[in-house]
Design a protein around this motif. Structure first.
Motif, PDB file in Angstrom:
ATOM      1  N   LYS A  80      16.332   3.903 -29.873  1.00  0.00           N
ATOM      2  CA  LYS A  80      14.856   4.025 -30.088  1.00  0.00           C
ATOM      3  C   LYS A  80      14.698   3.729 -31.697  1.00  0.00           C
ATOM      4  CE  LYS A  80      14.427   7.947 -26.672  1.00  0.00           C
ATOM      5  NZ  LYS A  80      13.516   7.135 -25.853  1.00  0.00           N
ATOM      6  N   ALA A  81      15.472   4.373 -32.421  1.00  0.00           N
ATOM      7  CA  ALA A  81      15.362   4.050 -33.982  1.00  0.00           C
ATOM      8  C   ALA A  81      15.446   2.394 -34.411  1.00  0.00           C
ATOM      9  CB  ALA A  81      16.511   4.536 -34.832  1.00  0.00           C
ATOM     10  N   VAL A  82      16.213   1.928 -33.773  1.00  0.00           N
ATOM     11  CA  VAL A  82      16.401   0.091 -33.923  1.00  0.00           C
ATOM     12  C   VAL A  82      15.111  -0.405 -33.392  1.00  0.00           C
ATOM     13  CG1 VAL A  82      17.403  -1.854 -33.497  1.00  0.00           C
ATOM     14  CG2 VAL A  82      18.924   0.189 -34.084  1.00  0.00           C
ATOM     15  N   VAL A  83      14.556  -0.256 -32.270  1.00  0.00           N
ATOM     16  CA  VAL A  83      13.694  -0.958 -31.632  1.00  0.00           C
ATOM     17  C   VAL A  83      12.232  -0.419 -32.652  1.00  0.00           C
ATOM     18  CG1 VAL A  83      11.982  -1.129 -29.625  1.00  0.00           C
ATOM     19  CG2 VAL A  83      14.713  -1.144 -29.364  1.00  0.00           C
ATOM     20  N   LEU A  84      12.193   0.708 -32.826  1.00  0.00           N
ATOM     21  CA  LEU A  84      10.734   1.265 -33.542  1.00  0.00           C
ATOM     22  C   LEU A  84      10.998   0.735 -34.969  1.00  0.00           C
ATOM     23  CD1 LEU A  84      10.636   4.862 -32.604  1.00  0.00           C
ATOM     24  CD2 LEU A  84       9.242   3.123 -32.062  1.00  0.00           C
ATOM     25  N   GLY A  85      12.275   0.585 -35.688  1.00  0.00           N
ATOM     26  CA  GLY A  85      12.390  -0.127 -36.937  1.00  0.00           C
ATOM     27  C   GLY A  85      11.863  -1.508 -36.820  1.00  0.00           C
ATOM     28  N   VAL A  86      12.167  -2.131 -35.962  1.00  0.00           N
ATOM     29  CA  VAL A  86      11.888  -3.641 -35.955  1.00  0.00           C
ATOM     30  C   VAL A  86      10.341  -4.142 -35.929  1.00  0.00           C
ATOM     31  CG1 VAL A  86      12.104  -5.876 -34.621  1.00  0.00           C
ATOM     32  CG2 VAL A  86      14.231  -4.411 -35.009  1.00  0.00           C
ATOM     33  N   ILE A  87       9.853  -3.121 -34.894  1.00  0.00           N
ATOM     34  CA  ILE A  87       8.414  -3.621 -34.762  1.00  0.00           C
ATOM     35  C   ILE A  87       7.325  -2.966 -35.928  1.00  0.00           C
ATOM     36  CG2 ILE A  87       8.400  -3.463 -32.096  1.00  0.00           C
ATOM     37  CD1 ILE A  87       7.443  -0.727 -32.269  1.00  0.00           C
ATOM     38  N   TYR A  88       7.886  -1.992 -36.335  1.00  0.00           N
ATOM     39  CA  TYR A  88       7.084  -1.361 -37.697  1.00  0.00           C
ATOM     40  C   TYR A  88       7.560  -1.999 -38.874  1.00  0.00           C
ATOM     41  CZ  TYR A  88       5.689   2.772 -34.582  1.00  0.00           C
ATOM     42  OH  TYR A  88       5.247   3.419 -33.424  1.00  0.00           O
TER      43      TYR A  88
END
Length: 533
Positions: free
Chosen positions: A202-210
Motif C-alpha cells: 500500500k505504501a509503495v503504490v500510494l507513494g508513487v501516485i502522490y
C-alpha cells in the motif's frame, strides 16, 4: 424416500417450519448491506431533487442529485466501479443535464488517448520484463544492507517525483507504476499475505501516485494546472511581469519538497513502522537481488527499442508546449496535436518495429493488449463527464457564488482558506476544471479585497492539485487504484493528513517565500492590473 412405494408423493413436501426458514433466508438475502447501499444512491438523489433548492437553474440541482447517486455507489462499491462509471451515460440525459452524444464524447478525449497509448507502452515494458530490470536496479540502490523499507520507499517516491517534474503527472505515474509493482511482485500475495507485506505494498503504490502529483507542482511543465494559472495571469494582467519557468520553480520546488517529505513521513507512520524490515528482508535480500539481475543478462534489441520509444515519447511530451515565449513543436500543427496524439503515435510504432526474436514478429501485437484496463478508461471518462456536467448544469456557478465569504477572510488566512476550498472542489472535478472555474472568481475577490491577485490565484491552483482522496480526483490516482493494492479507504486515510500538511506548507510559504518570488506583499497598483468587469 422409497421410489417403489406407490403412496410416495411425486413432489417433495415441505412442512411449515421449512417454509418459514426458506422465507427467512430469502429476506436475509435481500436485506443485505450491499443492497442497502445500492438503494441509498437513488434515494439520496430523490431527496435532493424533492427538497433541496439551489439559487440556480433546475439542472444545477439535478447535477447535485446525480453526484450524490454516483459518489455513493463509488464510495461503497455496492455496484462494480466500471458499471458505476457508465452511469452518467444514462443519468445525465434522463435528468436533462447533457445530451447523450455530449456525455459520450467525455469518454474519449485527448487525455484518455494519452492513457491508452501509455498503457500500451506499459504493457510492452511489462511483457519484456523491463520493469523488472529497473525494479531490481532501484531496489539494489536504495534498499540498504540490512534492508531498510523506509529508505527503499524514499527512493521510489523521490524517483517518481523527479520524473514528474519534467513530464505529465499521469505519464510519470504510468512510467513508475510498473517499476513499483515489479518490486512488489517479489513479495507474497493472496489471502496468506503477511500484514507487514500488505502494508508495504500500500505504501509503495500510494507513494508513487502522490509523488507524481507533488513532483508536478514544482515546474510549469509538470502539470497543466500550473500552465493554466500562468496563462490566466498573462491574459488578465498583460501589463504585469509574466511568471517564467524559473520564477515558478523558485517557489514551486521548495513547496513540493516540504510536501514530499510530509508524504514520506505519513507513509512510514501508517504503513512502514520500525521493524518492518525484518518481515520483508526474506523477499528482498540484496545478494539474491544481484544474482537475479545478473541472470537477466544484457539488454536485448527489443528492450532497448522500447526504452528508446519511451524516451522519445517523454521528449515529445516535454517539448510540445514549453512556454509562451518558447513555443514547442506543437506550434507547427497550430495546437491541434495533444499529448494523446504522440502517446498513441509512439504506441503504434510498437506494432510496426520488429523485435528481432522471430521472423515477422513485432514488438507488440494486439493479443498482448488484451490486458488493457478498460475499466480504468470508463472511470476516467466518468470523471471528465462529471466535470463537464458540473460546469454546463450551472452547479459550478452556484458553488462559485458560495465563495463570497473569502472577501471577509483576514490576510494571513487567505492562502489556507482558498487552498482548502480548491482542494475540496478538485476531488469532484478534474484539476484543470477546478483551476479554470476558480481562478477567475479569485481574481474578482482579490479586486474587491484590494490584495495582490496571486495571493489568491496561487493557493487556488496549488489546492486544485491536492486531489488525494478519491480515485477520480486525478488520472494518476486511477493508475494506482488499478493495481488492486489500495482501496478508497487507504486513499482517504493517507490523503487527509497529506492534504492538511500541504495546506500548512502553502500557508507558511505563500506570505513568506511567495512575497519574495511573486511580490505579493507589495501594494497593488490597480491601474496596472486589468481586472475583468
Amino acid at each position: 424416500m422409497n421410489g417403489d412405494d406407490p403412496k410416495s408423493p411425486l413432489l417433495p413436501l415441505h412442512d411449515p417450519i421449512h417454509r418459514s426458514q426458506s422465507f427467512n433466508s430469502s429476506i436475509k438475502s435481500v436485506l443485505t448491506l450491499n443492497n442497502f447501499f445500492i438503494l441509498l444512491g437513488p434515494l439520496l438523489c430523490t431527496v435532493i431533487c424533492l427538497f433541496v433548492k439551489l439559487d440556480g437553474p433546475v439542472t444545477s440541482r439535478n447535477m447535485l442529485a446525480v453526484l450524490a447517486w454516483v459518489f455513493t455507489w463509488w464510495m461503497t462499491e455496492a455496484v462494480p466501479m466500471p458499471v458505476t462509471s457508465m452511469s452518467p451515460l444514462f443519468l445525465f440525459p434522463l435528468f436533462g443535464i447533457a445530451a447523450a452524444d455530449d456525455v459520450a464524447h467525455s469518454y474519449m478525449d485527448d487525455v484518455i488517448a494519452l492513457v491508452l497509448g501509455s498503457f500500451i507502452l506499459a504493457l510492452a515494458v511489462e511483457h519484456y520484463n523491463i520493469h523488472r530490470r529497473l525494479a531490481l536496479n532501484i531496489t539494489l540502490l536504495f534498499c540498504g544492507d540490512p534492508l531498510n523499507p523506509q529508505l527503499l520507499l524514499l527512493g521510489l517516491c523521490a524517483t517518481t517525483a523527479f520524473v514528474s517534474m519534467w513530464m505529465h503527472n499521469v505519464a510519470a505515474a504510468m512510467m513508475m507504476m510498473p517499476v513499483a509493482t515489479g518490486i512488489l511482485q517479489r513479495l507474497p500475495s493472496g489471502p496468506a499475505q503477511p500484514g507487514v507485506v500488505r502494508s508495504f505494498c500500500k505504501a509503495v503504490v500510494l507513494g508513487v501516485i502522490y509523488s507524481a502529483a507533488i513532483g508536478g507542482m514544482s515546474t510549469l511543465t509538470g502539470t497543466g494546472v500550473n500552465l493554466i494559472l500562468v496563462g490566466m495571469w498573462k491574459s488578465y494582467f498583460p501589463e504585469a511581469k509574466p511568471i517564467s519557468f524559473s520564477t515558478w520553480f523558485f517557489f514551486g520546488f521548495p513547496l513540493a519538497l516540504l510536501i514530499f517529505f510530509a508524504l514520506w513521513g505519513i507513509l512510514c507512520w501508517l504503513y512502514c513502522p520500525r521493524g518492518a524490515g525484518r518481515g520483508l528482508s526474506a523477499y528482498l535480500d540484496k545478494a539474491h537481488l544481484k544474482r537475479e539481475l545478473d541472470l537477466l543478462g544484457p539488454m536485448a534489441f527489443a528492450e532497448k527499442t522500447i526504452l528508446a520509444v519511451f524516451a522519445m515519447l517523454i521528449v515529445l511530451w516535454m517539448t510540445r508546449s514549453i512556454t509562451d515565449d518558447i513555443p514547442g513543436w506543437g506550434a507547427i500543427f497550430n495546437g491541434r496535436a495533444g499529448d494523446g496524439t504522440v502517446s498513441v503515435m509512439m504506441a503504434t510504432l510498437l506494432f510496426i518495429i520488429p523485435n528481432k526474436k522471430q521472423k515477422g514478429e513485432k514488438l507488440m501485437d494486439w493479443n498482448k493488449c488484451k490486458k488493457l484496463p478498460w475499466n480504468i478508461i470508463l472511470l476516467l471518462g466518468a470523471g471528465f463527464a462529471i466535470a463537464d456536467g458540473v460546469r454546463s448544469s450551472g452547479l459550478a456557478d452556484v458553488l462559485s457564488e458560495a465563495l463570497g465569504f473569502l472577501e471577509e477572510a483576514p490576510y494571513l488566512a487567505i492562502a489556507p482558506t482558498v487552498c482548502l476550498v480548491s482542494a475540496t472542489i478538485t476531488e469532484f472535478t478534474s484539476n484543470n476544471a477546478t483551476t479554470t472555474l476558480l481562478v477567475p472568481l479569485l481574481i474578482q475577490i482579490a479586486n474587491t479585497m484590494r490584495v495582490h491577485p496571486l495571493l489568491l490565484m496561487v493557493p487556488g491552483a496549488i489546492g486544485a492539485q491536492f486531489a488525494f482522496l478519491l480515485p477520480t480526483g486525478t488520472p494518476s490516482n486511477v493508475v494506482g487504484f488499478s493495481t488492486g493494492h489500495i482501496d478508497i479507504q487507504d486513499m482517504i486515510k493517507t490523503g487527509v493528513p497529506l492534504k492538511i500538511a500541504g495546506t500548512v506548507a502553502l500557508s507558511i510559504l505563500m506570505p513568506t517565500l511567495g512575497a519574495f518570488v511573486f511580490g505579493t506583499d507589495k501594494q497593488v497598483n490597480i491601474a496596472k492590473f486589468a481586472y475583468p468587469k
